[in-house]
Enzyme design. Structure first.
Site, PDB file in Angstrom:
ATOM      1  N   SER A 182     -24.836 -24.223  16.902  1.00 53.17           N
ATOM      2  CA  SER A 182     -23.481 -24.740  17.150  1.00 53.17           C
ATOM      3  C   SER A 182     -23.492 -26.242  16.922  1.00 53.17           C
ATOM      4  O   SER A 182     -24.146 -26.996  17.653  1.00 53.17           O
ATOM      5  CB  SER A 182     -23.069 -24.442  18.594  1.00 53.17           C
ATOM      6  OG  SER A 182     -22.022 -25.321  18.961  1.00 53.17           O
TER       7      SER A 182
ATOM      8  N   HIS B 174     -22.267 -22.152  13.566  1.00 53.67           N
ATOM      9  CA  HIS B 174     -21.218 -21.850  14.536  1.00 53.67           C
ATOM     10  C   HIS B 174     -20.404 -23.128  14.752  1.00 53.67           C
ATOM     11  O   HIS B 174     -20.955 -24.168  15.107  1.00 53.67           O
ATOM     12  CB  HIS B 174     -21.887 -21.401  15.839  1.00 53.67           C
ATOM     13  CG  HIS B 174     -20.946 -21.003  16.922  1.00 53.67           C
ATOM     14  ND1 HIS B 174     -20.475 -19.717  17.080  1.00 53.67           N
ATOM     15  CD2 HIS B 174     -20.390 -21.718  17.929  1.00 53.67           C
ATOM     16  CE1 HIS B 174     -19.679 -19.650  18.136  1.00 53.67           C
ATOM     17  NE2 HIS B 174     -19.606 -20.862  18.671  1.00 53.67           N
TER      18      HIS B 174
ATOM     19  N   ASP C 161     -17.296 -24.904  16.707  1.00 55.46           N
ATOM     20  CA  ASP C 161     -16.446 -24.776  17.900  1.00 55.46           C
ATOM     21  C   ASP C 161     -15.197 -25.623  17.764  1.00 55.46           C
ATOM     22  O   ASP C 161     -15.258 -26.847  17.747  1.00 55.46           O
ATOM     23  CB  ASP C 161     -17.237 -25.231  19.133  1.00 55.46           C
ATOM     24  CG  ASP C 161     -18.310 -24.241  19.513  1.00 55.46           C
ATOM     25  OD1 ASP C 161     -17.974 -23.065  19.738  1.00 55.46           O
ATOM     26  OD2 ASP C 161     -19.490 -24.630  19.586  1.00 55.46           O
TER      27      ASP C 161
ATOM     28  N   MET D 109     -11.735 -26.738  19.472  1.00 56.61           N
ATOM     29  CA  MET D 109     -11.078 -26.804  20.800  1.00 56.61           C
ATOM     30  C   MET D 109      -9.850 -27.696  20.706  1.00 56.61           C
ATOM     31  O   MET D 109      -9.863 -28.702  19.987  1.00 56.61           O
ATOM     32  CB  MET D 109     -12.041 -27.377  21.832  1.00 56.61           C
ATOM     33  CG  MET D 109     -13.368 -26.635  21.919  1.00 56.61           C
ATOM     34  SD  MET D 109     -14.381 -27.236  23.274  1.00 56.61           S
ATOM     35  CE  MET D 109     -15.915 -26.366  22.938  1.00 56.61           C
TER      36      MET D 109
ATOM     37  N   HIS E 236     -15.290 -20.557  15.859  1.00 54.47           N
ATOM     38  CA  HIS E 236     -14.955 -20.069  17.206  1.00 54.47           C
ATOM     39  C   HIS E 236     -13.721 -20.830  17.674  1.00 54.47           C
ATOM     40  O   HIS E 236     -13.802 -22.013  18.007  1.00 54.47           O
ATOM     41  CB  HIS E 236     -16.175 -20.317  18.112  1.00 54.47           C
ATOM     42  CG  HIS E 236     -16.008 -19.873  19.520  1.00 54.47           C
ATOM     43  ND1 HIS E 236     -16.906 -20.191  20.519  1.00 54.47           N
ATOM     44  CD2 HIS E 236     -15.044 -19.117  20.132  1.00 54.47           C
ATOM     45  CE1 HIS E 236     -16.504 -19.663  21.650  1.00 54.47           C
ATOM     46  NE2 HIS E 236     -15.381 -19.019  21.448  1.00 54.47           N
TER      47      HIS E 236
ATOM     48  N   MET F 267     -11.222 -21.861  20.100  1.00 54.70           N
ATOM     49  CA  MET F 267     -10.851 -21.977  21.518  1.00 54.70           C
ATOM     50  C   MET F 267      -9.570 -22.791  21.594  1.00 54.70           C
ATOM     51  O   MET F 267      -9.534 -23.913  22.089  1.00 54.70           O
ATOM     52  CB  MET F 267     -12.004 -22.640  22.297  1.00 54.70           C
ATOM     53  CG  MET F 267     -13.197 -21.701  22.459  1.00 54.70           C
ATOM     54  SD  MET F 267     -14.725 -22.584  22.796  1.00 54.70           S
ATOM     55  CE  MET F 267     -15.172 -23.056  21.136  1.00 54.70           C
TER      56      MET F 267
ATOM     57  N   MET G 218     -19.467 -14.798  26.031  1.00 52.60           N
ATOM     58  CA  MET G 218     -19.713 -16.167  26.501  1.00 52.60           C
ATOM     59  C   MET G 218     -20.579 -16.132  27.759  1.00 52.60           C
ATOM     60  O   MET G 218     -20.293 -15.394  28.705  1.00 52.60           O
ATOM     61  CB  MET G 218     -18.394 -16.872  26.821  1.00 52.60           C
ATOM     62  CG  MET G 218     -17.477 -17.120  25.623  1.00 52.60           C
ATOM     63  SD  MET G 218     -18.233 -18.083  24.302  1.00 52.60           S
ATOM     64  CE  MET G 218     -18.586 -19.625  25.136  1.00 52.60           C
TER      65      MET G 218
ATOM     66  N   ASP H  64     -23.169 -16.719  23.431  1.00 51.14           N
ATOM     67  CA  ASP H  64     -22.919 -18.161  23.254  1.00 51.14           C
ATOM     68  C   ASP H  64     -22.855 -18.858  24.603  1.00 51.14           C
ATOM     69  O   ASP H  64     -22.059 -18.480  25.467  1.00 51.14           O
ATOM     70  CB  ASP H  64     -21.575 -18.304  22.508  1.00 51.14           C
ATOM     71  CG  ASP H  64     -21.186 -19.745  22.208  1.00 51.14           C
ATOM     72  OD1 ASP H  64     -22.004 -20.659  22.425  1.00 51.14           O
ATOM     73  OD2 ASP H  64     -20.044 -19.940  21.737  1.00 51.14           O
TER      74      ASP H  64
HETATM   75  C1  DX5 Z   1     -18.889 -23.692  24.422  1.00 54.14           C
HETATM   76  C2  DX5 Z   1     -19.077 -23.407  22.948  1.00 54.14           C
HETATM   77  C3  DX5 Z   1     -20.501 -23.218  22.588  1.00 54.14           C
HETATM   78  C4  DX5 Z   1     -21.355 -24.445  22.766  1.00 54.14           C
HETATM   79  C5  DX5 Z   1     -22.770 -23.995  22.963  1.00 54.14           C
HETATM   80  O1  DX5 Z   1     -17.551 -23.723  24.711  1.00 54.14           O
HETATM   81  O2  DX5 Z   1     -18.388 -22.237  22.588  1.00 54.14           O
HETATM   82  O3  DX5 Z   1     -20.630 -22.715  21.252  1.00 54.14           O
HETATM   83  O4  DX5 Z   1     -21.282 -25.337  21.687  1.00 54.14           O
HETATM   84  O5  DX5 Z   1     -23.516 -25.106  23.296  1.00 54.14           O
HETATM   85  P1  DX5 Z   1     -24.816 -24.984  24.211  1.00 54.14           P
HETATM   86  O6  DX5 Z   1     -25.803 -24.189  23.427  1.00 54.14           O
HETATM   87  O7  DX5 Z   1     -25.201 -26.414  24.402  1.00 54.14           O
HETATM   88  O8  DX5 Z   1     -24.408 -24.303  25.485  1.00 54.14           O
HETATM   89 ZN    ZN Z   2     -18.864 -21.388  20.564  1.00 55.24          ZN
END
Ligand code: DX5
Ligand code: ZN
Length: 220
Positions: free
Chosen positions: A7, A32, A34, A36, A65, A67, A136, A174
C-alpha cells in the site's frame, strides 16, 4: 501462493517512482492504492492524477481501494487512469449490485471491502459476482494502525464460503499486516496481503519489506 500488495500510502511520496520500482523488483504482485475523501473516513490521501502518473512507472497491476462517498461517481475516472481492480466499501454502497455491474462494464475487476465490524453475511446474495473480497483488519482511514485479531474468524468463514461458491474470487486482508502476523492471516485463508508500513517503513527499505513478508508466508 499468497500474494503481497504494498500500500503506497506509507511510501515516501517524494520518491514514489523509485519506491514502486523497488517493490516490483522485490516480487510484489500488485500495488494497493488507498483513496480517501475526508468524508467516508477522517483522512484525505490521493486521487486520479497520482494513479495516472504511477501507471507510467510500473508494470504491476493496480488495485484502487475507494474509501470515499459515492464511489460510483469515480469508477470510470480511476479506470481510465489505470486501475485494474476497483474496491468499494460495502458500508457506503447502498446499490452494491449496480456499482459492481458498473465496474464490470468498464470492464474492470470488482472488489468489496468490509470494515472490521461488518459481518461477512452482508455479501451472502452477491458472493458469486465478486472478483475480490477485502477484509479490513483496522478501521479504514490511516496507515500504521494496530492489527485487529477478531476479523480472523471472518476470514476463516469467508474462505470456506468462497471455496464452495466462488473459488476464483480472491480473499484479501488489509491493515496492520507485518511478518509477525502474516502467516496467521494466510493460514486463516487469505490469498492477498496488503501491507503499507511494514513494507515502506522497513528498516532495510521497501525491497527488504516485501521480501520479509513473502518469506513469512512462503516458508515451510
Ligand atoms: C487503511 C488502508 C490500508 C493502509 C494499510 O485505511 O486501507 O491499505 O494503507 O497500511 P498499514 O499496512 O500500515 O496498516
Ligand atoms: Zn487499503
Amino acid at each position: 501462493m499468497v500474494k503481497v500488495a504494498p500500500s503506497i500510502l506509507a511510501a515516501d511520496f517524494l520518491k514514489l517512482g523509485e519506491e514502486i520500482k523497488a517493490v516490483e523488483q522485490a516480487g510484489a504482485d500488485r500495488l494497493h492504492i488507498d483513496v480517501m475523501d475526508g468524508r467516508f473516513v477522517p483522512n484525505i490521501t490521493m486521487g486520479i492524477p497520482v494513479v495516472k502518473s504511477l501507471r507510467r512507472g510500473t508494470r504491476l497491476p493496480f488495485e484502487v481501494h475507494l474509501m470515499i462517498e459515492q464511489p460510483e461517481n469515480y469508477l470510470e475516472a480511476f479506470s481510465q487512469a489505470g486501475a485494474d481492480l476497483l474496491i468499494v466499501q460495502q458500508e457506503n454502497s447502498v446499490h452494491l449490485d449496480r456499482t459492481l455491474q458498473a465496474i464490470r462494464d468498464l470492464p474492470k475487476k470488482a472488489g468489496v471491502a468490509l470494515n472490521p465490524a461488518t459481518p461477512a453475511g452482508v455479501l451472502e446474495e452477491i458472493i458469486e459476482k465478486l472478483d475480490l473480497i477485502l477484509v479490513m483488519t483496522v478501521n479504514p482511514g490511516f496507515g500504521g494502525q494496530k492489527f485487529l485479531e477478531y476479523p480472523l474468524k471472518k476470514i476463516e468463514s469467508l474462505r470456506r464460503t468462497l471455496d464452495r461458491r466462488n473459488p476464483s474470487c480472491e480473499l484479501e486482508v488489509d491493515g496492520g499486516i507485518d511478518p509477525r502476523n502474516a502467516r496467521r492471516v494466510a493460514k486463516a485463508g487469505a490469498d492477498v496481503l496488503v501491507a503499507g508500513t511494514s513494507v515502506f517503513a522497513h528498516a532495510g527499505g521497501p525491497e527488504a519489506g516485501v521480501r520479509s513478508l513473502l518469506q513469512a508466508v512462503r516458508e515451510k
